[in-house]
Write a protein that holds these residues in place. Sequence first.
Motif, PDB file in Angstrom:
ATOM      1  N   TYR A 132       2.582  -3.232   0.517  1.00  6.40           N
ATOM      2  CA  TYR A 132       3.469  -2.262   1.157  1.00  6.40           C
ATOM      3  C   TYR A 132       2.865  -0.899   0.838  1.00  6.40           C
ATOM      4  CZ  TYR A 132       6.789  -6.125   1.177  1.00  6.40           C
ATOM      5  OH  TYR A 132       7.380  -7.342   1.367  1.00  6.40           O
ATOM      6  N   ILE A 133       2.851  -0.015   1.802  1.00  8.20           N
ATOM      7  CA  ILE A 133       2.305   1.319   1.591  1.00  8.20           C
ATOM      8  C   ILE A 133       3.431   2.332   1.809  1.00  8.20           C
ATOM      9  CG2 ILE A 133       0.665   3.073   2.381  1.00  8.20           C
ATOM     10  CD1 ILE A 133      -0.089  -0.589   2.898  1.00  8.20           C
ATOM     11  N   ILE A 134       3.583   3.227   0.829  1.00  6.38           N
ATOM     12  CA  ILE A 134       4.596   4.276   0.893  1.00  6.38           C
ATOM     13  C   ILE A 134       3.867   5.608   0.935  1.00  6.38           C
ATOM     14  CG2 ILE A 134       6.537   5.372  -0.294  1.00  6.38           C
ATOM     15  CD1 ILE A 134       6.865   2.666  -1.825  1.00  6.38           C
ATOM     16  N   LYS A 135       4.245   6.464   1.873  1.00  4.97           N
ATOM     17  CA  LYS A 135       3.691   7.815   1.938  1.00  4.97           C
ATOM     18  C   LYS A 135       4.853   8.795   1.950  1.00  4.97           C
ATOM     19  CE  LYS A 135      -0.674   6.766   4.192  1.00  4.97           C
ATOM     20  NZ  LYS A 135      -1.566   7.071   5.311  1.00  4.97           N
ATOM     21  N   ALA A 136       4.720   9.845   1.127  1.00  4.03           N
ATOM     22  CA  ALA A 136       5.789  10.845   1.035  1.00  4.03           C
ATOM     23  C   ALA A 136       5.174  12.224   0.859  1.00  4.03           C
ATOM     24  CB  ALA A 136       6.709  10.536  -0.144  1.00  4.03           C
ATOM     25  N   TYR A 137       5.752  13.212   1.513  1.00  4.72           N
ATOM     26  CA  TYR A 137       5.317  14.595   1.317  1.00  4.72           C
ATOM     27  C   TYR A 137       5.796  15.091  -0.037  1.00  4.72           C
ATOM     28  CZ  TYR A 137       4.131  14.865   6.288  1.00  4.72           C
ATOM     29  OH  TYR A 137       3.584  14.657   7.513  1.00  4.72           O
ATOM     30  N   VAL A 138       4.872  15.658  -0.812  1.00  3.19           N
ATOM     31  CA  VAL A 138       5.199  16.247  -2.110  1.00  3.19           C
ATOM     32  C   VAL A 138       4.462  17.585  -2.240  1.00  3.19           C
ATOM     33  CG1 VAL A 138       5.821  14.125  -3.346  1.00  3.19           C
ATOM     34  CG2 VAL A 138       3.425  14.777  -3.180  1.00  3.19           C
ATOM     35  N   PRO A 139       4.847  18.563  -1.430  1.00  6.54           N
ATOM     36  CA  PRO A 139       4.115  19.832  -1.415  1.00  6.54           C
ATOM     37  C   PRO A 139       4.185  20.549  -2.751  1.00  6.54           C
ATOM     38  CG  PRO A 139       6.215  20.051  -0.281  1.00  6.54           C
ATOM     39  CD  PRO A 139       6.033  18.590  -0.591  1.00  6.54           C
ATOM     40  N   ALA A 172       4.666  -5.392  -9.545  1.00  5.96           N
ATOM     41  CA  ALA A 172       4.820  -4.055 -10.122  1.00  5.96           C
ATOM     42  C   ALA A 172       3.650  -3.656 -11.015  1.00  5.96           C
ATOM     43  CB  ALA A 172       6.128  -3.967 -10.893  1.00  5.96           C
ATOM     44  N   ALA A 173       3.028  -4.614 -11.670  1.00  2.26           N
ATOM     45  CA  ALA A 173       1.937  -4.313 -12.595  1.00  2.26           C
ATOM     46  C   ALA A 173       0.685  -3.794 -11.878  1.00  2.26           C
ATOM     47  CB  ALA A 173       1.583  -5.553 -13.403  1.00  2.26           C
ATOM     48  N   LYS A 174       0.589  -4.003 -10.589  1.00  2.00           N
ATOM     49  CA  LYS A 174      -0.615  -3.614  -9.847  1.00  2.00           C
ATOM     50  C   LYS A 174      -0.396  -2.434  -8.900  1.00  2.00           C
ATOM     51  CE  LYS A 174      -2.678  -8.199 -10.096  1.00  2.00           C
ATOM     52  NZ  LYS A 174      -3.120  -9.362  -9.331  1.00  2.00           N
ATOM     53  N   ILE A 175       0.734  -1.762  -9.001  1.00  2.00           N
ATOM     54  CA  ILE A 175       1.001  -0.607  -8.138  1.00  2.00           C
ATOM     55  C   ILE A 175       0.025   0.516  -8.460  1.00  2.00           C
ATOM     56  CG2 ILE A 175       2.672   1.213  -7.600  1.00  2.00           C
ATOM     57  CD1 ILE A 175       4.882  -0.844  -8.008  1.00  2.00           C
ATOM     58  N   GLU A 176      -0.502   1.149  -7.413  1.00  2.00           N
ATOM     59  CA  GLU A 176      -1.401   2.285  -7.564  1.00  2.00           C
ATOM     60  C   GLU A 176      -0.858   3.452  -6.754  1.00  2.00           C
ATOM     61  OE1 GLU A 176      -5.391   1.243  -6.515  1.00  2.00           O
ATOM     62  OE2 GLU A 176      -5.510  -0.342  -8.025  1.00  2.00           O
ATOM     63  N   ALA A 177      -1.059   4.677  -7.263  1.00  2.00           N
ATOM     64  CA  ALA A 177      -0.559   5.857  -6.560  1.00  2.00           C
ATOM     65  C   ALA A 177      -1.514   7.026  -6.738  1.00  2.00           C
ATOM     66  CB  ALA A 177       0.824   6.218  -7.084  1.00  2.00           C
ATOM     67  N   GLN A 178      -1.532   7.898  -5.735  1.00  2.00           N
ATOM     68  CA  GLN A 178      -2.336   9.119  -5.811  1.00  2.00           C
ATOM     69  C   GLN A 178      -1.695  10.190  -4.937  1.00  2.00           C
ATOM     70  OE1 GLN A 178      -6.168   7.883  -4.319  1.00  2.00           O
ATOM     71  NE2 GLN A 178      -5.643   8.350  -2.211  1.00  2.00           N
ATOM     72  N   GLY A 204      -1.097  17.103  -0.783  1.00  2.00           N
ATOM     73  CA  GLY A 204       0.357  17.201  -0.687  1.00  2.00           C
ATOM     74  C   GLY A 204       1.057  15.948  -0.206  1.00  2.00           C
ATOM     75  N   VAL A 205       0.325  14.846  -0.115  1.00  2.00           N
ATOM     76  CA  VAL A 205       0.916  13.578   0.311  1.00  2.00           C
ATOM     77  C   VAL A 205       0.759  12.556  -0.817  1.00  2.00           C
ATOM     78  CG1 VAL A 205       0.868  11.691   2.003  1.00  2.00           C
ATOM     79  CG2 VAL A 205       0.400  14.042   2.740  1.00  2.00           C
ATOM     80  N   LEU A 206       1.865  11.975  -1.241  1.00  2.00           N
ATOM     81  CA  LEU A 206       1.847  10.903  -2.233  1.00  2.00           C
ATOM     82  C   LEU A 206       1.634   9.588  -1.500  1.00  2.00           C
ATOM     83  CD1 LEU A 206       2.402   9.769  -5.118  1.00  2.00           C
ATOM     84  CD2 LEU A 206       4.817   9.642  -4.445  1.00  2.00           C
ATOM     85  N   ILE A 207       0.646   8.823  -1.941  1.00  2.00           N
ATOM     86  CA  ILE A 207       0.364   7.511  -1.348  1.00  2.00           C
ATOM     87  C   ILE A 207       0.531   6.470  -2.447  1.00  2.00           C
ATOM     88  CG2 ILE A 207      -1.337   6.060  -0.181  1.00  2.00           C
ATOM     89  CD1 ILE A 207      -2.685   8.767   0.692  1.00  2.00           C
ATOM     90  N   VAL A 208       1.457   5.545  -2.231  1.00  2.00           N
ATOM     91  CA  VAL A 208       1.733   4.492  -3.207  1.00  2.00           C
ATOM     92  C   VAL A 208       1.414   3.154  -2.550  1.00  2.00           C
ATOM     93  CG1 VAL A 208       3.445   3.466  -4.747  1.00  2.00           C
ATOM     94  CG2 VAL A 208       3.616   5.896  -4.147  1.00  2.00           C
ATOM     95  N   VAL A 209       0.529   2.388  -3.178  1.00  2.00           N
ATOM     96  CA  VAL A 209       0.179   1.057  -2.683  1.00  2.00           C
ATOM     97  C   VAL A 209       0.875   0.050  -3.594  1.00  2.00           C
ATOM     98  CG1 VAL A 209      -1.682  -0.574  -2.193  1.00  2.00           C
ATOM     99  CG2 VAL A 209      -2.026   1.881  -1.797  1.00  2.00           C
ATOM    100  N   VAL A 210       1.789  -0.718  -2.996  1.00  2.96           N
ATOM    101  CA  VAL A 210       2.611  -1.671  -3.735  1.00  2.96           C
ATOM    102  C   VAL A 210       2.202  -3.084  -3.328  1.00  2.96           C
ATOM    103  CG1 VAL A 210       4.968  -2.401  -4.244  1.00  2.96           C
ATOM    104  CG2 VAL A 210       4.508   0.004  -3.682  1.00  2.96           C
ATOM    105  N   PRO A 211       1.442  -3.775  -4.165  1.00  2.00           N
ATOM    106  CA  PRO A 211       1.021  -5.130  -3.812  1.00  2.00           C
ATOM    107  C   PRO A 211       2.213  -6.091  -3.713  1.00  2.00           C
ATOM    108  CG  PRO A 211      -0.320  -4.261  -5.599  1.00  2.00           C
ATOM    109  CD  PRO A 211       0.852  -3.336  -5.429  1.00  2.00           C
ATOM    110  N   LYS A 212       2.137  -6.953  -2.747  1.00  7.61           N
ATOM    111  CA  LYS A 212       3.160  -7.999  -2.618  1.00  7.61           C
ATOM    112  C   LYS A 212       2.907  -9.055  -3.688  1.00  7.61           C
ATOM    113  CE  LYS A 212       3.525  -7.526   2.396  1.00  7.61           C
ATOM    114  NZ  LYS A 212       3.331  -8.206   3.697  1.00  7.61           N
TER     115      LYS A 212
END
Length: 107
Positions: A10-17, A75-81, A85-93
């Motif tokens: 699952y990929i989550i993207k959020a603005y974090v200016p 949850a143990a393999k979640i990565e984020a960067q 100004g955009v937060l990208i969170v990769v949530v492995p199934k």
Amino acid sequence: VDVYENDSDYIIKAYVPGVKAEDVEISAERETVSIKAHVPGEVEKEEAKSYKWFAAELGYGDVVRVLTMPAAIDAAKIEAQVENGVLIVVVPKAEEAKPKKITVKSK
């Protein structure tokens, strides 16, 4: 916030200016991912108390978003960067949530 999936994540993207990576907190439990951050604002600065404000409409302060994924996550393999100004969170199934290909045998 945008949330989408592919076969493995699952990929989550959020603005974090204006938010630094170290000011973002991500936690996960079962199918839920929580994102917390503090968006800095001019209004919060000490010297801003002496300004004569005409408008203060830019968003600032603490933000929290809790997202529930449609299936189990790893949850143990979640990565984020944070990038531009955009937060990208990769949530492995979780393995049990990934699509399985079933081979049909003939007799």
